[in-house]
Design an enzyme around this catalytic site. Structure first.
Site, PDB file in Angstrom:
ATOM      1  N   ASP A  22       0.854  -1.173   0.000  1.00 44.61           N
ATOM      2  CA  ASP A  22       0.000   0.000   0.000  1.00 44.61           C
ATOM      3  C   ASP A  22       0.898   1.234   0.000  1.00 44.61           C
ATOM      4  OD1 ASP A  22      -1.740   2.089   0.465  1.00 44.61           O
ATOM      5  OD2 ASP A  22      -2.902   1.038   2.000  1.00 44.61           O
ATOM      6  N   TYR A  69      -8.667  15.168  -9.197  1.00 46.52           N
ATOM      7  CA  TYR A  69      -7.761  14.176  -9.791  1.00 46.52           C
ATOM      8  C   TYR A  69      -6.510  14.854 -10.360  1.00 46.52           C
ATOM      9  CZ  TYR A  69      -5.849  10.898 -13.208  1.00 46.52           C
ATOM     10  OH  TYR A  69      -4.996  10.111 -13.947  1.00 46.52           O
TER      11      TYR A  69
END
Length: 292
Positions: free
Chosen positions: A37, A126
């Site tokens: 992760d 984004y």
């Protein structure tokens, strides 16, 4: 050479793993989010410190553009913080870092294709999170290349080509946006570009570090891209018949996140430095049955 790939289940990561895994001179360490992760600094540092890769290829990203507008914390964690942790880890072991970014760092208001020195001005979460990811890489790693690309498609994962083929089978008529322009880019060509960059960096100085644009040619609208997809699908018997495709405006199909009207990227720099030519997206569609 040891190569660590993040986002190994994504479109580009999947291609990289397939190509590099069969090479005798490359040892591949491929991670999806379950394996590493990138939003967890300690985990990133631990894995990189143990493996000591020569190259880190970061293909992990939060690419759900509309979802990013509400999933803000996760967008920044993956697109900004993750690249920062990877860059710091790369620097600690002397690794080269190759990082994928996006056309969304630009507002799309320019009339000409964007060059690497154009000032970014993202319109949504984004794009802003990806821009800050670029800045994190530059600030924390001395040997790096940031590859901005656009309109990615391939045989693996979700993308516009697969969506068009699915809708083309289910609907007799479609409305596709005709006032947004860009260069469709085949994921396999992005993977090849990254490998070429990796190999040339291995024999060169840090002077090659920087931002590079890589996308497909020729530039088209989404409407023109869809037409080409359906033409290829019918020619190769991937569709029995083509749907009627109507050209609409972006205003007629509002979405939560703004899209750049101009996503065209100028690719002269990457060709000059690395000899990499733009992706031939029309050739990639000749294998259209693999997208079904």
């Amino acid at each position: 050479m040891k190569v660590l790939i993040t986002g190994s289940h994504g479109q580009v990561g999947h291609c990289l793993v397939n190509v590099l895994s069969v090479r005798d001179d490359i040892q591949v360490f491929a991670y999806d989010r379950e394996g590493m992760d990138i939003t967890k600094a300690a985990q990133v540092i631990s894995i990189v410190s143990e493996l000591k890769p020569d190259v880190i290829m970061n293909c992990a990203a939060h690419t759900a553009v509309d979802k990013a507008e509400t999933d803000i914390e996760m967008s920044y964690a993956i697109n900004r913080d993750g690249p920062r942790y990877l860059a710091k880890a790369a620097e600690s072991v002397g690794a080269l870092m190759l990082h994928i970014s996006t056309d969304y760092v630009f507002d799309g208001d320019k009339s000409l294709p964007y060059v690497e020195t154009d000032k970014p001005n993202p319109k949504g979460v984004y794009g802003q999170s990806k821009l800050e990811g670029e800045e994190a890489v530059i600030a924390n790693c001395s040997r790096y290349a940031i590859l901005r690309t656009a309109w990615v498609f391939g045989e693996h994962g979700n993308n516009f080509v697969k969506t068009m083929l699915r809708l083309g089978k289910d609907r007799p008529e479609l409305g596709i946006i005709g006032d947004q322009f860009g260069g469709p880019t085949y994921a396999g060509d992005i993977a090849k570009a990254l490998i070429v960059m990796m190999e040339q960096f291995h024999c060169a100085s840090n002077a090659m570090s920087g931002i590079y644009h890589f996308s497909g040619a020729p530039h088209v609208s989404w409407f023109q891209f869809a037409q080409t997809i359906f033409d290829s699908a019918q020619r190769h018997s991937a569709l029995a018949s083509q749907p009627i495709v109507n050209e609409i405006t972006a205003a007629e199909y509002p979405l939560p996140a703004p899209r750049p009207a101009n996503s065209r990227l100028a690719c002269a720099k990457i060709e000059s430095v690395f000899g990499i030519k733009p992706s031939d997206w029309r050739q990639a569609l000749e294998n259209i049955k693999a997208y079904s």
